[in-house]
Design an enzyme around this catalytic site. Structure first.
Site, PDB file in Angstrom:
ATOM      1  N   HIS A   7       0.832  -1.208   0.000  1.00 19.51           N
ATOM      2  CA  HIS A   7       0.000   0.000   0.000  1.00 19.51           C
ATOM      3  C   HIS A   7       0.865   1.255   0.000  1.00 19.51           C
ATOM      4  O   HIS A   7       2.045   1.210   0.305  1.00 19.51           O
ATOM      5  CB  HIS A   7      -0.976   0.040   1.180  1.00 19.51           C
ATOM      6  CG  HIS A   7      -0.332   0.029   2.536  1.00 19.51           C
ATOM      7  ND1 HIS A   7      -0.051  -1.132   3.219  1.00 19.51           N
ATOM      8  CD2 HIS A   7       0.085   1.031   3.343  1.00 19.51           C
ATOM      9  CE1 HIS A   7       0.503  -0.833   4.384  1.00 19.51           C
ATOM     10  NE2 HIS A   7       0.610   0.477   4.491  1.00 19.51           N
ATOM     11  N   HIS A  79       3.984   7.113   3.741  1.00 17.39           N
ATOM     12  CA  HIS A  79       4.927   5.998   3.555  1.00 17.39           C
ATOM     13  C   HIS A  79       4.463   5.073   2.439  1.00 17.39           C
ATOM     14  O   HIS A  79       3.323   5.125   2.003  1.00 17.39           O
ATOM     15  CB  HIS A  79       5.153   5.203   4.855  1.00 17.39           C
ATOM     16  CG  HIS A  79       3.937   4.489   5.397  1.00 17.39           C
ATOM     17  ND1 HIS A  79       3.101   5.042   6.337  1.00 17.39           N
ATOM     18  CD2 HIS A  79       3.450   3.250   5.151  1.00 17.39           C
ATOM     19  CE1 HIS A  79       2.146   4.170   6.639  1.00 17.39           C
ATOM     20  NE2 HIS A  79       2.327   3.077   5.926  1.00 17.39           N
ATOM     21  N   GLU A 130       7.759   1.120   4.911  1.00 16.92           N
ATOM     22  CA  GLU A 130       7.242   0.076   5.807  1.00 16.92           C
ATOM     23  C   GLU A 130       7.475  -1.262   5.117  1.00 16.92           C
ATOM     24  O   GLU A 130       7.254  -1.383   3.915  1.00 16.92           O
ATOM     25  CB  GLU A 130       5.737   0.304   6.035  1.00 16.92           C
ATOM     26  CG  GLU A 130       5.083  -0.748   6.932  1.00 16.92           C
ATOM     27  CD  GLU A 130       3.589  -0.484   7.170  1.00 16.92           C
ATOM     28  OE1 GLU A 130       2.943   0.195   6.346  1.00 16.92           O
ATOM     29  OE2 GLU A 130       3.077  -0.976   8.200  1.00 16.92           O
TER      30      GLU A 130
HETATM   31 CO    CO Z   1       1.185   1.282   6.315  1.00 16.08          CO
END
Ligand code: CO
Length: 134
Positions: A7, A79, A130
């Site tokens: 994502h 992020h 991440e």
């Molecule tokens: Co995230």
């Protein structure tokens, strides 16, 4: 080492407004808002054919995205999340190559219920990364 883009996260001040933008203007599939007190955010997931967008709104006093929104009052990309097969193996190999892992380096359970780690944005072209174990 990294696999799919899981994502892209976007920090917002008003998650209802942002969710309706994605649902009503962009015509995307948008989840309901879920408060995640353990993470200091409320999340909405937008499912696209090839990845997801994660909308983040601050929740509570010490939200990890509060400072980001002070610097970016209109919201912005917070992020990117890449999938890895084995998060501890990924961490060890990244550290060997000089990348800084945030926090104590122990994977935490993220917003999807899977182990995650964050990498220092200064080591990755100014972008917070991440990693999520698949
Ligand atoms: Co995230």
């Amino acid at each position: 080492m990294i696999g799919r883009l899981n994502h892209v996260a976007i920090a917002v001040r008003d998650i209802g407004k942002a969710a309706s933008l994605y649902r009503d203007v962009l015509g995307a599939e948008v989840s309901t808002a879920v408060p995640q007190p353990d993470h200091g955010v409320t999340t909405v997931f937008i499912t696209l054919p090839n990845t997801k967008i994660e909308l983040l709104e601050p929740l509570g006093e010490n939200s990890p995205i509060a400072k980001f929104l002070e610097r970016n009052p209109d919201g912005g990309m917070h992020h990117v999340c890449y999938e890895v097969e084995d998060i501890r193996a990924a961490r060890d190999s990244l550290r060997q190559r000089g990348a800084r892992v945030l926090g104590d380096g122990e994977p935490r359970i993220g917003a999807h219920g899977k182990p995650v780690l964050f990498l220092h944005p200064k080591d990755f072209s100014g972008t917070l990364v991440e990693l999520e174990q698949r």
